[in-house]
Design an enzyme around this catalytic site. Structure first.
Site, PDB file in Angstrom:
ATOM      1  N   HIS A   1       0.857  -1.188   0.000  1.00  0.00           N
ATOM      2  CA  HIS A   1       0.000   0.000   0.000  1.00  0.00           C
ATOM      3  C   HIS A   1       0.897   1.243   0.000  1.00  0.00           C
ATOM      4  O   HIS A   1       1.950   1.249   0.619  1.00  0.00           O
ATOM      5  CB  HIS A   1      -0.917  -0.007   1.226  1.00  0.00           C
ATOM      6  CG  HIS A   1      -1.988   1.036   1.144  1.00  0.00           C
ATOM      7  ND1 HIS A   1      -1.735   2.363   1.388  1.00  0.00           N
ATOM      8  CD2 HIS A   1      -3.296   0.956   0.797  1.00  0.00           C
ATOM      9  CE1 HIS A   1      -2.852   3.048   1.201  1.00  0.00           C
ATOM     10  NE2 HIS A   1      -3.810   2.214   0.843  1.00  0.00           N
TER      11      HIS A   1
ATOM     12  N   GLU B   1      -4.112   2.037  -7.415  1.00  0.00           N
ATOM     13  CA  GLU B   1      -4.524   3.154  -6.569  1.00  0.00           C
ATOM     14  C   GLU B   1      -3.637   4.363  -6.879  1.00  0.00           C
ATOM     15  O   GLU B   1      -2.508   4.442  -6.371  1.00  0.00           O
ATOM     16  CB  GLU B   1      -4.357   2.800  -5.094  1.00  0.00           C
ATOM     17  CG  GLU B   1      -5.190   1.624  -4.635  1.00  0.00           C
ATOM     18  CD  GLU B   1      -5.427   1.672  -3.133  1.00  0.00           C
ATOM     19  OE1 GLU B   1      -6.583   1.804  -2.739  1.00  0.00           O
ATOM     20  OE2 GLU B   1      -4.451   1.597  -2.367  1.00  0.00           O
TER      21      GLU B   1
HETATM   22  P1  PGA Z   1      -9.620   5.906   0.344  1.00  0.00           P
HETATM   23  O1  PGA Z   1      -8.417   4.888   0.568  1.00  0.00           O
HETATM   24  O2  PGA Z   1     -10.803   5.115  -0.123  1.00  0.00           O
HETATM   25  O3  PGA Z   1      -9.855   6.535   1.697  1.00  0.00           O
HETATM   26  O4  PGA Z   1      -9.174   6.897  -0.692  1.00  0.00           O
HETATM   27  C1  PGA Z   1      -8.185   3.837  -0.332  1.00  0.00           C
HETATM   28  C2  PGA Z   1      -6.971   3.064   0.078  1.00  0.00           C
HETATM   29  O5  PGA Z   1      -6.003   3.668   0.542  1.00  0.00           O
HETATM   30  O6  PGA Z   1      -6.947   1.827  -0.039  1.00  0.00           O
END
Ligand code: PGA
Length: 235
Positions: free
Chosen positions: A87, A154
């Site tokens: 992440h 992401e």
């Molecule tokens: P968020 O986070 O939905 O708060 O943008 C997503 C993540 O970091 O997995």
């Protein structure tokens, strides 16, 4: 079957997480798999339920003297089925290296746990997005023979900011990831999108053909919002 991964990050107290779990426990889904990734102390509250259990991280060593870490064997013994790895908060704030990420994905594969490998570019890297994603994929997959992996795209600039790429951009990026992995690693992978998903934009996201699921942070902490998101994905 789409997957909805709820990443609680470092949120919720014991009382809050118990109330949360009671609220969501009996929410039935037909078309999607719900995966909850609570903080480590709360894993047992989510064990053995209708939904699946995920972890937010794992140690890069198997077992032993590593104060404060949680091992793959411990997670396996808690019936954890998925582990979020790489992440951006761990890469950038906690300085997790590509080598650690590679080892962690390898441990998941060895123990039959599905890794959810997070990749994504920073705001200032948008003009060389494919180069960044390629490097994050290759540094992990080159040394591991993949059998089962979920790739969560992401964009770092979309996490927790309320900003989100267009549907076309997400579709192109997820398709690029699928093709890149098929062509270079001769296997197929599911692709998730993550970053500022909420009950307002889920309808738009759910129409994107290349999305196999969602990695949700902030909005998944609110059970009512999460239920609205699930309802849209269930159709
Ligand atoms: P968020 O986070 O939905 O708060 O943008 C997503 C993540 O970091 O997995």
């Amino acid at each position: 079957m789409k997957r909805i991964v709820s990443n609680h990050k470092m949120n919720l107290t014991k009382e809050e997480v118990k109330a949360y779990e009671e609220e969501i426990r009996n929410y039935q889904t037909q078309k999607c798999e719900l995966i909850f990734c609570p903080s480590f102390p709360y894993l047992s509250y989510f064990e053995g339920k209708n939904y699946s259990l995920g972890s937010q991280n794992v140690a890069s060593s198997k077992m032993g003297a590593l104060t404060g870490e949680v091992s793959i064997e411990q997670l396996k013994s808690m019936n954890v089925k998925y582990i979020i790895i790489g992440h951006s908060e761990r890469r950038n704030l906690l300085k997790e290296t590509k080598e650690e990420i590679r080892i962690k994905v390898g441990l998941c594969l060895e123990y039959g746990i599905t890794p959810i490998l997070c990749i994504g570019e920073k705001e200032e890297e948008q003009n060389r997005k494919e180069e960044i994603l390629k490097d994050e994929i290759d540094s992990v997959l080159k040394e591991n023979s993949i059998t089962n992996i979920l790739i969560a795209y992401e964009p770092i600039w979309a996490i927790g900011t309320g900003k989100i790429p267009t549907a076309k951009e997400i579709d192109e990026t997820l398709s690029w990831i699928k093709n890149y992995i098929r062509d270079n690693y001769h296997c197929s992978c599911e692709t998730l999108y993550g970053g500022s998903i909420n009950d307002q934009n889920i309808q738009m996201l759910n129409e994107i053909p290349s999305i196999d699921g969602y990695l949700i942070g902030g909005a998944s902490l609110d059970v009512e919002k999460l239920k609205k998101i699930i309802d849209v994905v269930e159709g």
